[in-house]
Structure formats: structure tokens, C-alpha cells
Design an enzyme around this catalytic site. Structure first.
Site, short mmCIF file in Angstrom:
data_model
loop_
_atom_site.label_atom_id
_atom_site.label_comp_id
_atom_site.label_asym_id
_atom_site.label_seq_id
_atom_site.Cartn_x
_atom_site.Cartn_y
_atom_site.Cartn_z
N ARG A 113 -63.43 8.55 27.19
CA ARG A 113 -63.34 7.90 25.72
C ARG A 113 -63.65 9.13 24.59
NH1 ARG A 113 -65.56 3.93 28.87
NH2 ARG A 113 -63.58 2.44 29.54
N LYS A 137 -54.34 15.65 14.96
CA LYS A 137 -53.33 15.10 15.76
C LYS A 137 -53.13 15.48 17.07
CE LYS A 137 -49.92 13.47 12.40
NZ LYS A 137 -48.38 13.59 11.88
N GLU A 159 -43.82 26.88 9.02
CA GLU A 159 -44.83 26.05 8.35
C GLU A 159 -45.15 26.99 7.14
OE1 GLU A 159 -45.46 23.25 9.62
OE2 GLU A 159 -44.32 23.11 11.28
N LYS A 194 -53.55 21.94 3.95
CA LYS A 194 -53.59 20.94 5.03
C LYS A 194 -54.94 19.93 4.84
CE LYS A 194 -52.30 19.33 9.15
NZ LYS A 194 -51.88 19.61 10.64
N GLU A 228 -52.33 9.04 8.34
CA GLU A 228 -51.16 9.20 7.69
C GLU A 228 -50.55 7.77 7.30
OE1 GLU A 228 -48.50 12.10 9.80
OE2 GLU A 228 -46.87 10.61 9.82
N ARG A 271 -50.39 11.92 3.94
CA ARG A 271 -50.38 12.72 4.85
C ARG A 271 -48.92 13.02 5.44
NH1 ARG A 271 -54.11 14.05 9.92
NH2 ARG A 271 -53.06 15.54 10.96
N ASN A 281 -45.12 16.40 6.91
CA ASN A 281 -43.81 16.22 7.80
C ASN A 281 -42.77 17.14 7.07
OD1 ASN A 281 -44.99 15.24 10.16
ND2 ASN A 281 -45.06 13.32 8.91
N HIS A 322 -39.79 17.95 8.76
CA HIS A 322 -39.82 17.89 9.99
C HIS A 322 -38.61 16.63 10.56
CE1 HIS A 322 -43.13 20.30 9.44
NE2 HIS A 322 -43.41 20.06 10.91
N HIS A 378 -37.40 18.07 13.71
CA HIS A 378 -37.81 17.57 15.05
C HIS A 378 -36.49 17.36 15.86
CE1 HIS A 378 -42.34 16.50 14.35
NE2 HIS A 378 -42.11 17.51 15.03
N HIS A 382 -39.98 25.55 16.99
CA HIS A 382 -40.40 24.52 15.92
C HIS A 382 -40.08 25.13 14.44
CE1 HIS A 382 -42.69 21.03 14.37
NE2 HIS A 382 -43.44 21.92 13.65
N1 LIG Z 1 -51.15 18.74 15.95
C1 LIG Z 1 -50.14 19.03 15.11
O1 LIG Z 1 -50.52 18.50 14.03
C2 LIG Z 1 -48.94 19.90 15.34
C3 LIG Z 1 -48.61 20.47 14.09
C4 LIG Z 1 -47.39 21.29 14.49
C5 LIG Z 1 -47.01 21.61 15.62
N2 LIG Z 1 -47.76 20.83 16.90
C6 LIG Z 1 -47.38 21.32 18.17
O2 LIG Z 1 -47.51 22.94 18.28
C7 LIG Z 1 -46.96 23.15 19.58
C8 LIG Z 1 -46.13 24.65 19.15
O3 LIG Z 1 -47.17 25.58 19.00
P1 LIG Z 1 -47.10 26.97 19.08
O4 LIG Z 1 -45.85 27.25 18.02
O5 LIG Z 1 -48.41 27.71 18.65
O6 LIG Z 1 -46.51 27.34 20.51
P2 LIG Z 1 -47.29 27.32 21.66
O7 LIG Z 1 -48.64 26.80 21.80
O8 LIG Z 1 -46.27 26.70 22.87
O9 LIG Z 1 -47.34 29.03 21.97
C9 LIG Z 1 -46.22 29.93 22.07
C10 LIG Z 1 -46.39 30.93 23.20
O10 LIG Z 1 -47.21 32.01 22.62
C11 LIG Z 1 -48.18 32.34 23.63
N3 LIG Z 1 -49.32 32.78 22.97
C12 LIG Z 1 -50.27 32.08 22.08
N4 LIG Z 1 -51.17 32.65 21.41
C13 LIG Z 1 -50.85 33.92 21.79
C14 LIG Z 1 -51.42 35.20 21.55
N5 LIG Z 1 -52.35 35.22 20.67
N6 LIG Z 1 -50.83 36.30 21.84
C15 LIG Z 1 -49.80 36.28 22.96
N7 LIG Z 1 -49.21 35.08 23.34
C16 LIG Z 1 -49.61 34.16 22.60
C17 LIG Z 1 -48.29 31.06 24.38
O11 LIG Z 1 -48.75 31.21 25.60
C18 LIG Z 1 -46.94 30.51 24.35
O12 LIG Z 1 -46.17 31.09 25.55
C19 LIG Z 1 -45.76 22.09 19.94
O13 LIG Z 1 -45.92 21.57 20.78
C20 LIG Z 1 -46.08 21.00 18.45
O14 LIG Z 1 -45.71 20.07 18.81
C21 LIG Z 1 -48.72 20.33 16.50
#
Ligand SMILES: NC(=O)c1ccc[n+]([C@@H]2O[C@H](COP(=O)([O-])OP(=O)(O)OC[C@H]3O[C@@H](n4cnc5c(N)ncnc54)[C@H](O)[C@@H]3O)[C@@H](O)[C@H]2O)c1
Length: 334
Positions: free
Chosen positions: A110, A132, A174, A202, A212, A216, A220, A223, A227, A239
Site C-alpha cells: 500500500r 502521476k 514537451e 510543472k 488535476e 493541472r 495536457n 496531448h 495521445h 510521445h
Molecule cells: N507520469 C507522467 O506525468 C508522464 C508524462 C509524460 C509521459 N509519461 C510516460 O513516459 C513514457 C515515455 O517516456 P520516455 O520518453 O522517457 O521513454 P522510455 O522511458 O520508454 O525511454 C526510451 C528509450 O530510451 C532508453 N533510455 C532511457 N534513458 C537512456 C539513456 N540515458 N541512454 C540511453 N538510452 C536510454 C530506454 O531504455 C528506452 O529504450 C510513456 O510511457 C508515457 O506515458 C508519463
């Protein structure tokens, strides 16, 4: 090191931004933490030393990994290792790792504390901050999740040196968004300052509306369509690329609603172009499918809530005529 506080009462925390920020891990761990479960991916060439007993748990790569099955696997691994609430989860990776490890941390016992060491540009300016967490269902992205604020966030800009160029571009989507949410013009800033400028926006938005309820939603921006296009492309579009298309779409929609003038639409296009990001829905994407994904958007409580620019800045807007949405989709189609 640039320190940006996220002010949320007794859940407040700091985001440290800078080259080598991961080396500050020990000092940001929760007091008395005995052991650290490090969650990361094999493809991430950076490791951390928590300074306490630690074990690395490696998850897979790609959006297919971000599901409830991986959360279950991770929680079972935590249980076998004997992780307790007196310990800490440390997510080392991009948004995928921080979303998934953050969600597992929220669910396991939890709730155990989590520290995010963000290694992608998208993670550092967005995903790692604000609490999030969540995973995908076959029906859509991020449909299951929880708010679980991290104990601290380290945005280590050194780790971006190994980020594949496409992933870097992804984060630029972003960055482009923050230009319309009150960040200064970022193009002339050094990398650490750029990241910190986005984190400040942010942090401010999250502090004013953690769950949100209203403001907040502006995070988006770009987005809702983004999305949907990302999902309809079967994640061929990253993304940030999808968000860039979503920003131009949102500007077109705001203009058709008389909320902004044509110069502001051009400003959106110029910003997206300055980051060399796409601004058209690629050919081959089925617009009917995009409409279906838009309808499943989490903000679709009573009809779709769009996030649109206007005289008082970016804000949620309801009751938009679907015919106008269709017109704008055609306008941004390649
Ligand atoms: N929680 C939130 O507020 C929020 C906001 C935006 C996006 N997201 C989520 O984030 C995700 C996408 O994140 P992302 O764009 O960081 O992609 P990701 O985490 O999938 O990373 C992309 C690729 O880069 C590699 N990688 C990561 N760091 C590296 C580094 N320093 N050197 C070499 N390779 C590296 C990873 O292994 C992966 O293959 C999505 O699932 C999305 O839904 C969440």
C-alpha cells in the site's frame, strides 16, 4: 546543481537538476531507508549507488512492457527480496520506468517511497515530476494508475549524453509545450537551465492542483489529439512527436473557435519547427481510429475536454463541436 522544490505540504520534495545529479542519491533517500530496490532497463547505460544495500530489478523495454503483468512481476520480486515500507524504490530510467516503478511502489505494501532518477529528456521535463504513475491497457495508454508523489527526483543531464537522437527529439515535444505554458524562450538556454525552466512550470502547476481538478489539465496541452495519434500509429510515433502534432492541432482548433489569432497559430508552428518536430498526422493513420482513441481520453467525463490556448492563456475547454475537430484533423493531416 539547480534545486526546484515541488510544494505539496507534507509530500513536498526537491527536484535536483544538473550534470551528475545521480551521485546525490544517498542524500535524497528517505531517512532511515535500509535497502534500495533499483528498477531500471538493460538498455540504460547508467547505474546508481544508493549508498545502502541495493538490488537491481531489470524490466523490459517498450510500451508493451508498461502493463499490469510487469507490475505484478516487479511486486513479486520485491516480495521475494523482502522489501518493506522502511525501504525505498529507486527508478532509474525514462518515463516508462518511472511510471511503472512509481505505480509498483504505490501499490506494493500500500505504498513504499520512490525516488526517480530520470535519464531521458521527456522524463526530466515531465514524466518524473508530479506523481502521476501508471500502466497501459490494450484499450489505451495510462488507463490504470495512481497519484504517488516521489520522495525526490534527480534529473541528471549527464545521462542524456547517451540518449538516442530520436528519444531526445521526443523530449523536445514537451519542451515545445512549455513555451505556451509560461516558460521563457528556451532555445537560448544551456541544457540544465532549459530542463530546470520546464521543471519550475510543472512544479508550480502541480503544487496548485495536484490531482488535476482543473489547472493541472493545462499540462495536457497538445496531448488529447497527441495521445490518440500516438496510439493510432501503434506507437510508431513517439510521445513527443505526437504531442508536437497535437500542439499545432490545438492551435488550429483555438483559432477556429476565435480564441487566438492567426499569428499565434503561426507561433505554434514556428516553435514546433524550431525543434524540428513533425506537425502533420502522417499518412496511413486512420482518422476514425484517432476519433475512437480521443473518445477514450481520461478527461472525457462529460464529453471531451480540450486544452486550448486563449486570451487568458491555456485552459480546459468543453463543448467543442465535433465537426470543428474533424475540420482541424483534416487541416493537420499530411
Ligand atoms: N507520469 C507522467 O506525468 C508522464 C508524462 C509524460 C509521459 N509519461 C510516460 O513516459 C513514457 C515515455 O517516456 P520516455 O520518453 O522517457 O521513454 P522510455 O522511458 O520508454 O525511454 C526510451 C528509450 O530510451 C532508453 N533510455 C532511457 N534513458 C537512456 C539513456 N540515458 N541512454 C540511453 N538510452 C536510454 C530506454 O531504455 C528506452 O529504450 C510513456 O510511457 C508515457 O506515458 C508519463
Amino acid at each position: 546543481m539547480i534545486r526546484v522544490p515541488v510544494l505539496l505540504g507534507d509530500r513536498s520534495y526537491d527536484v535536483l537538476v544538473g550534470h551528475g545529479a545521480r551521485h546525490r542519491l544517498l542524500e535524497v533517500l528517505p531517512d532511515g531507508a535500509q535497502r534500495a530496490a533499483i528498477v531500471t532497463q538493460a538498455s540504460i547505460p547508467w547505474s546508481v549507488d544508493a549508498g545502502i544495500e541495493q538490488k537491481v530489478f531489470t524490466i523490459g523495454d517498450g510500451e508493451d512492457t508498461k502493463d499490469l503483468g510487469t507490475v505484478e512481476d516487479l511486486c513479486r520480486d520485491f516480495a521475494r527480496w523482502g522489501l518493506t515500507r522502511g525501504d525505498v524504490v529507486v527508478a532509474v530510467g525514462g518515463g516508462l520506468v518511472t511510471d511503472l516503478a512509481g505505480f509498483a511502489a504505490a501499490m506494493y505494501h500500500r505504498g513504499v517511497p520512490v525516488v526517480h532518477v530520470s535519464t531521458t529528456l521527456l522524463g526530466q521535463v515531465d514524466a518524473a515530476i508530479g506523481g502521476k504513475t501508471g500502466v497501459n491497457l490494450p484499450e489505451g495508454k495510462n488507463l490504470v494508475g495512481a497519484y504517488w508523489q516521489p520522495h525526490a527526483v534527480l534529473c541528471d543531464t549527464e545521462t542524456l549524453e547517451t540518449l538516442p537522437p530520436r528519444e531526445y527529439r521526443n523530449g523536445l515535444g514537451e519542451l515545445a509545450k512549455y513555451r505556451f505554458l509560461g516558460a521563457p524562450d528556451l532555445l537560448d538556454l544551456a541544457l540544465d537551465e532549459r530542463v530546470a525552466a520546464c521543471v519550475r512550470v510543472k512544479a508550480d502547476v502541480v503544487a496548485s492542483d495536484e490531482r488535476e481538478g482543473g489547472r493541472r489539465m493545462i499540462l495536457n496541452y497538445g496531448h488529447t489529439l497527441g495521445h490518440a495519434v500516438e496510439a493510432a500509429s501503434r506507437f510508431e510515433l513517439r510521445h513527443g512527436e505526437a504531442v508536437a502534432i497535437g500542439l499545432v492541432f490545438a492551435a488550429e482548433l483555438a483559432w477556429r473557435l476565435g480564441r487566438i489569432d492567426r499569428a499565434r497559430v503561426d507561433d505554434h508552428r514556428a516553435t514546433v519547427a524550431a525543434y524540428d518536430l513533425p506537425m502533420h498526422i502522417p499518412p496511413g493513420i486512420d482518422l476514425d481510429e484517432v476519433r475512437t482513441f480521443i473518445g477514450r481520453d481520461k478527461k472525457a467525463v462529460h464529453g471531451i475536454t480540450w486544452v486550448l490556448d486563449g486570451p487568458s492563456g491555456v485552459e480546459p475547454v468543453r463543448g467543442v463541436d465535433p465537426a470543428l475537430v474533424d475540420e482541424c484533423m483534416e487541416a493537420v493531416r499530411a
